[in-house]
Motif scaffolding. Structure first.
Motif, PDB file in Angstrom:
ATOM      1  N   ARG A 136       3.486  -3.065   4.335  1.00  0.00           N
ATOM      2  CA  ARG A 136       3.926  -4.268   4.382  1.00  0.00           C
ATOM      3  C   ARG A 136       4.090  -4.795   5.696  1.00  0.00           C
ATOM      4  O   ARG A 136       3.950  -5.677   6.074  1.00  0.00           O
ATOM      5  CB  ARG A 136       5.511  -4.294   3.684  1.00  0.00           C
ATOM      6  CG  ARG A 136       6.229  -5.676   3.678  1.00  0.00           C
ATOM      7  CD  ARG A 136       7.766  -5.702   3.038  1.00  0.00           C
ATOM      8  NE  ARG A 136       7.521  -5.378   1.785  1.00  0.00           N
ATOM      9  CZ  ARG A 136       7.341  -5.861   0.614  1.00  0.00           C
ATOM     10  NH1 ARG A 136       6.560  -7.164   0.617  1.00  0.00           N
ATOM     11  NH2 ARG A 136       7.301  -5.411  -0.640  1.00  0.00           N
ATOM     12  N   GLN A 137       4.408  -3.848   6.557  1.00  0.00           N
ATOM     13  CA  GLN A 137       4.147  -4.108   8.111  1.00  0.00           C
ATOM     14  C   GLN A 137       2.655  -4.229   8.488  1.00  0.00           C
ATOM     15  O   GLN A 137       2.401  -4.813   9.170  1.00  0.00           O
ATOM     16  CB  GLN A 137       4.938  -2.857   8.931  1.00  0.00           C
ATOM     17  CG  GLN A 137       6.386  -2.882   8.653  1.00  0.00           C
ATOM     18  CD  GLN A 137       6.945  -1.721   9.262  1.00  0.00           C
ATOM     19  OE1 GLN A 137       7.298  -1.798  10.567  1.00  0.00           O
ATOM     20  NE2 GLN A 137       6.969  -0.618   8.509  1.00  0.00           N
ATOM     21  N   LEU A 138       1.939  -3.301   8.264  1.00  0.00           N
ATOM     22  CA  LEU A 138       0.571  -2.874   8.717  1.00  0.00           C
ATOM     23  C   LEU A 138      -0.267  -4.174   8.255  1.00  0.00           C
ATOM     24  O   LEU A 138      -1.289  -4.697   9.038  1.00  0.00           O
ATOM     25  CB  LEU A 138      -0.125  -1.682   8.059  1.00  0.00           C
ATOM     26  CG  LEU A 138      -1.508  -1.296   8.364  1.00  0.00           C
ATOM     27  CD1 LEU A 138      -1.962  -1.113  10.174  1.00  0.00           C
ATOM     28  CD2 LEU A 138      -2.203  -0.181   7.869  1.00  0.00           C
ATOM     29  N   LEU A 139      -0.322  -4.397   6.768  1.00  0.00           N
ATOM     30  CA  LEU A 139      -1.500  -5.387   6.510  1.00  0.00           C
ATOM     31  C   LEU A 139      -1.405  -6.694   6.916  1.00  0.00           C
ATOM     32  O   LEU A 139      -2.160  -7.348   7.339  1.00  0.00           O
ATOM     33  CB  LEU A 139      -1.471  -5.175   4.865  1.00  0.00           C
ATOM     34  CG  LEU A 139      -2.082  -3.842   4.338  1.00  0.00           C
ATOM     35  CD1 LEU A 139      -1.806  -3.939   2.703  1.00  0.00           C
ATOM     36  CD2 LEU A 139      -3.486  -3.612   5.029  1.00  0.00           C
ATOM     37  N   ALA A 156      -0.053 -10.129  -4.391  1.00  0.00           N
ATOM     38  CA  ALA A 156       0.576  -9.765  -5.788  1.00  0.00           C
ATOM     39  C   ALA A 156       1.402  -8.511  -5.341  1.00  0.00           C
ATOM     40  O   ALA A 156       1.264  -7.716  -4.418  1.00  0.00           O
ATOM     41  CB  ALA A 156      -0.683  -9.249  -6.838  1.00  0.00           C
ATOM     42  N   GLU A 157       2.456  -8.706  -6.001  1.00  0.00           N
ATOM     43  CA  GLU A 157       3.589  -7.539  -5.879  1.00  0.00           C
ATOM     44  C   GLU A 157       4.354  -7.238  -7.276  1.00  0.00           C
ATOM     45  O   GLU A 157       4.709  -8.211  -7.665  1.00  0.00           O
ATOM     46  CB  GLU A 157       4.587  -7.655  -4.507  1.00  0.00           C
ATOM     47  CG  GLU A 157       5.453  -6.832  -4.451  1.00  0.00           C
ATOM     48  CD  GLU A 157       5.977  -6.983  -2.845  1.00  0.00           C
ATOM     49  OE1 GLU A 157       7.048  -6.070  -2.706  1.00  0.00           O
ATOM     50  OE2 GLU A 157       6.109  -8.106  -2.536  1.00  0.00           O
ATOM     51  N   SER A 158       4.590  -5.930  -7.617  1.00  0.00           N
ATOM     52  CA  SER A 158       5.138  -5.687  -8.751  1.00  0.00           C
ATOM     53  C   SER A 158       5.752  -4.332  -8.575  1.00  0.00           C
ATOM     54  O   SER A 158       5.772  -3.730  -7.414  1.00  0.00           O
ATOM     55  CB  SER A 158       4.272  -5.646 -10.175  1.00  0.00           C
ATOM     56  OG  SER A 158       3.478  -4.520 -10.036  1.00  0.00           O
ATOM     57  N   GLY A 162      -5.024  -2.347  -1.672  1.00  0.00           N
ATOM     58  CA  GLY A 162      -3.852  -2.619  -2.710  1.00  0.00           C
ATOM     59  C   GLY A 162      -3.204  -1.154  -2.468  1.00  0.00           C
ATOM     60  O   GLY A 162      -4.082  -0.126  -2.434  1.00  0.00           O
ATOM     61  N   ILE A 163      -1.948  -0.940  -3.081  1.00  0.00           N
ATOM     62  CA  ILE A 163      -1.372   0.567  -3.295  1.00  0.00           C
ATOM     63  C   ILE A 163      -0.752   0.395  -4.728  1.00  0.00           C
ATOM     64  O   ILE A 163      -0.262  -0.642  -5.278  1.00  0.00           O
ATOM     65  CB  ILE A 163      -0.209   0.617  -2.155  1.00  0.00           C
ATOM     66  CG1 ILE A 163      -0.796   0.456  -0.803  1.00  0.00           C
ATOM     67  CG2 ILE A 163       0.619   1.758  -2.495  1.00  0.00           C
ATOM     68  CD1 ILE A 163      -0.637  -0.961  -0.512  1.00  0.00           C
ATOM     69  N   TYR A 221      -0.449  -5.595  -2.927  1.00  0.00           N
ATOM     70  CA  TYR A 221      -1.881  -5.948  -3.221  1.00  0.00           C
ATOM     71  C   TYR A 221      -1.879  -7.299  -2.035  1.00  0.00           C
ATOM     72  O   TYR A 221      -1.209  -8.185  -2.047  1.00  0.00           O
ATOM     73  CB  TYR A 221      -2.398  -6.362  -4.384  1.00  0.00           C
ATOM     74  CG  TYR A 221      -4.296  -6.881  -4.119  1.00  0.00           C
ATOM     75  CD1 TYR A 221      -4.750  -5.972  -3.797  1.00  0.00           C
ATOM     76  CD2 TYR A 221      -4.413  -8.036  -4.476  1.00  0.00           C
ATOM     77  CE1 TYR A 221      -6.275  -6.394  -3.740  1.00  0.00           C
ATOM     78  CE2 TYR A 221      -5.898  -8.463  -4.475  1.00  0.00           C
ATOM     79  CZ  TYR A 221      -6.838  -7.400  -3.921  1.00  0.00           C
ATOM     80  OH  TYR A 221      -7.927  -7.817  -3.928  1.00  0.00           O
ATOM     81  N   CYS A 222      -2.673  -6.979  -1.027  1.00  0.00           N
ATOM     82  CA  CYS A 222      -2.736  -7.948   0.104  1.00  0.00           C
ATOM     83  C   CYS A 222      -4.446  -8.485   0.380  1.00  0.00           C
ATOM     84  O   CYS A 222      -5.178  -7.662   0.103  1.00  0.00           O
ATOM     85  CB  CYS A 222      -2.480  -7.527   1.628  1.00  0.00           C
ATOM     86  SG  CYS A 222      -0.698  -7.366   1.590  1.00  0.00           S
TER      87      CYS A 222
END
Length: 148
Positions: A24-27, A36-38, A52-53, A43-44
């Protein structure tokens, strides 16, 4: 046919929350934005690619990544300018990221300049800058060297 870059890379994190906090800091620093976030995905997208992670299956929570096991060796983003590598390095130091090596030149292509670091699972990440067309500017450049 010729591919048009990398559409996306997904990794599975052993500690999803710790990885999301890191990415969330790096990308966004790399110019990517969250699309997208769940509870299971972060995903960025930016720079013509996505990253994505994913949360691991319960039986793999807490497992650690090993660089030379089968699977991902490392992920590298391409910088537009050499100074971007230095800028990212300073940012990584400011957030306490684990640095494998600071900005340095390497023989992989003429002018290859990169920083190599790790995410919370130890997955190696890199930002590099190669001027011009890189290996395509020097057809005699050695290809296939070990990328430790």
């Amino acid at each position: 046919m010729e591919v048009n870059g990398v559409a996306h890379t997904f990794i599975t994190a052993s500690d999803f929350e710790a990885s999301v906090a890191f990415y969330r800091q790096l990308l966004p620093f790399l110019g990517m934005r969250v699309v997208a976030e769940s509870g299971d995905t972060f995903y960025c997208v930016g720079g013509r690619t996505g990253f994505g992670i994913r949360r691991p299956a319960p039986e793999h929570t807490g497992a650690k990544w090993e660089q030379f096991r089968v699977g991902l060796h490392h992920h590298c983003w391409r910088a537009r300018e050499r100074a971007d590598v230095d800028e990212l390095y300073a940012f990584l130091v400011s957030i306490g990221a684990r640095i494998v090596h600071g900005p340095q030149e390497d023989p992989w292509a003429p002018g290859y300049y990169s920083v190599l670091f790790q995410d919370p699972d130890g997955i190696r990440l890199e930002l590099n800058h190669v001027p011009g067309r890189g290996l395509f500017d020097t057809p005699s450049q050695r290809v296939g060297a070990s990328l430790d």
